[in-house]
Every structure is written in C-alpha cells, then in structure tokens.
Scaffold this motif. Structure first.
Motif, short mmCIF file in Angstrom:
data_model
loop_
_atom_site.label_atom_id
_atom_site.label_comp_id
_atom_site.label_asym_id
_atom_site.label_seq_id
_atom_site.Cartn_x
_atom_site.Cartn_y
_atom_site.Cartn_z
N MET A 160 -11.79 -49.05 1.48
CA MET A 160 -11.58 -48.62 2.86
C MET A 160 -12.43 -49.40 3.86
N LEU A 161 -13.63 -49.81 3.47
CA LEU A 161 -14.54 -50.38 4.46
C LEU A 161 -14.97 -51.82 4.17
N LEU A 162 -15.28 -52.14 2.94
CA LEU A 162 -15.90 -53.43 2.65
C LEU A 162 -14.90 -54.56 2.42
N LYS A 163 -13.75 -54.24 1.85
CA LYS A 163 -12.77 -55.27 1.57
C LYS A 163 -12.17 -55.77 2.87
N ASP A 164 -12.07 -57.08 3.01
CA ASP A 164 -11.58 -57.66 4.26
C ASP A 164 -10.06 -57.67 4.28
N HIS A 165 -9.48 -56.65 4.93
CA HIS A 165 -8.03 -56.57 5.09
C HIS A 165 -7.62 -57.11 6.46
N GLN A 166 -8.57 -57.52 7.26
CA GLN A 166 -8.28 -57.89 8.64
C GLN A 166 -7.44 -59.15 8.74
N GLY A 167 -7.54 -60.05 7.74
CA GLY A 167 -6.83 -61.32 7.83
C GLY A 167 -5.40 -61.28 7.33
N GLY B 209 -6.55 -46.88 12.52
CA GLY B 209 -6.45 -45.55 11.92
C GLY B 209 -5.32 -45.46 10.92
N LYS B 210 -4.16 -45.97 11.29
CA LYS B 210 -3.02 -45.96 10.39
C LYS B 210 -3.27 -46.89 9.19
N ARG B 211 -3.96 -47.98 9.44
CA ARG B 211 -4.28 -48.93 8.38
C ARG B 211 -5.17 -48.27 7.33
N ARG B 212 -6.18 -47.53 7.79
CA ARG B 212 -7.08 -46.83 6.85
C ARG B 212 -6.33 -45.74 6.09
N ALA B 213 -5.45 -45.02 6.76
CA ALA B 213 -4.66 -43.99 6.09
C ALA B 213 -3.75 -44.62 5.03
N LEU B 214 -3.15 -45.75 5.35
CA LEU B 214 -2.30 -46.46 4.40
C LEU B 214 -3.11 -46.93 3.20
N MET B 215 -4.30 -47.45 3.45
CA MET B 215 -5.17 -47.89 2.36
C MET B 215 -5.58 -46.72 1.47
N VAL C 216 -3.92 -43.86 0.95
CA VAL C 216 -2.76 -43.44 0.16
C VAL C 216 -2.53 -44.43 -0.98
N THR C 217 -2.66 -45.71 -0.71
CA THR C 217 -2.49 -46.72 -1.74
C THR C 217 -3.55 -46.58 -2.83
N LEU C 218 -4.79 -46.33 -2.43
CA LEU C 218 -5.85 -46.12 -3.41
C LEU C 218 -5.57 -44.91 -4.29
N VAL C 219 -5.11 -43.82 -3.69
CA VAL C 219 -4.83 -42.61 -4.46
C VAL C 219 -3.70 -42.85 -5.45
N LEU C 220 -2.64 -43.52 -5.01
CA LEU C 220 -1.50 -43.77 -5.89
C LEU C 220 -1.84 -44.76 -7.01
N ALA C 221 -2.58 -45.80 -6.68
CA ALA C 221 -2.88 -46.83 -7.66
C ALA C 221 -4.01 -46.43 -8.62
N LEU C 222 -5.02 -45.76 -8.09
CA LEU C 222 -6.19 -45.45 -8.90
C LEU C 222 -6.32 -43.98 -9.29
N GLY C 223 -5.43 -43.15 -8.80
CA GLY C 223 -5.46 -41.73 -9.15
C GLY C 223 -5.40 -41.49 -10.65
N PRO C 224 -4.45 -42.11 -11.36
CA PRO C 224 -4.42 -41.91 -12.82
C PRO C 224 -5.67 -42.41 -13.53
N LEU C 225 -6.25 -43.50 -13.05
CA LEU C 225 -7.48 -44.02 -13.64
C LEU C 225 -8.58 -42.97 -13.56
N TYR C 226 -8.78 -42.41 -12.38
CA TYR C 226 -9.86 -41.45 -12.22
C TYR C 226 -9.53 -40.10 -12.84
N TYR C 227 -8.26 -39.77 -12.98
CA TYR C 227 -7.89 -38.57 -13.74
C TYR C 227 -8.31 -38.74 -15.20
#
Length: 119
Positions: free
Chosen positions: A76-83, A93-99, A101-112
C-alpha cells in the motif's frame, strides 16, 4: 483435491515472484525484503499443505503477523506504483482501495494457510 489446489496456488505465487526476481524487479531494499518475506511465507504454506512442522507454532505466529503487516505496508505504501500508466488516471484514494482489494484476493489464501499453520 484440496492439497492439489493449495499446491497450484503455491506454485503460482512462487512463479510470479521468481519471474519478478529474474526480471530484476527487486532492486530496492524494500523489494529485497519483500522477496525474503515471500520465501519465508511460502515455506510456511508448504508446511501447512504437506503437514510438516518445521518450526514451533510461536515462531510461525510471529512470522504470520509480521509478514501480513509487511505485505500491507509494502503493497500500500512502499511499493512505487506511481510510475505505472494504468494507475495515472485513478485518484490516490481509489488507487489504494484497488491495491487493498488486490492484496486481499491475491494473498488472502496465503495468510489463511499461514494462520491455520500457526494457530
């Protein structure tokens, strides 16, 4: 069947990260830390899938919580998505919300899986 799906998921995570590594995407210090955290979490998920206890549960509890906080902070904060061109037209705000949701979908099973392995 469930172990097969977990193994496929683990393979997809590993393939994506190794692809980033081979393309040289982990150049910064936070990127290198993220790769190390990813490898450690794969080991934990592999232990969960194969029913192998590598370290004691307290260690995996600390690893799970620390890795989850790291992934949220890094994604959410350290990775440079600005470019990235696709994200230029989206407000921050929408960019952070999108990130998120993507984190939850991609890494949710890993952390489960890590949660089940640790606790």
């Amino acid at each position: 069947m469930i172990n097969l799906l977990w193994t496929i998921y683990l393979g997809l995570l590993g393939t994506a990260s190794l692809g980033y590594l081979l393309k040289g995407k982990y150049k910064s210090i936070p990127g290198k830390i993220d790769f190390v955290v990813s490898v450690i979490t794969w080991i934990g998920l592999l232990g969960y899938v194969k029913h192998i206890q590598w370290l004691n549960p307290l260690t995996w509890k600390v690893i799970t919580i620390s890795a989850l906080l790291w992934d949220i902070l890094f994604g959410m904060l350290l990775k440079d998505h600005q470019g990235e061109d696709i994200l230029q037209e989206i407000s921050i705000g929408k960019r952070r919300a999108l990130m998120f949701v993507t984190l939850v979908l991609a890494l949710g099973p890993l952390y489960y899986g890590l949660f089940r392995y640790s606790f």
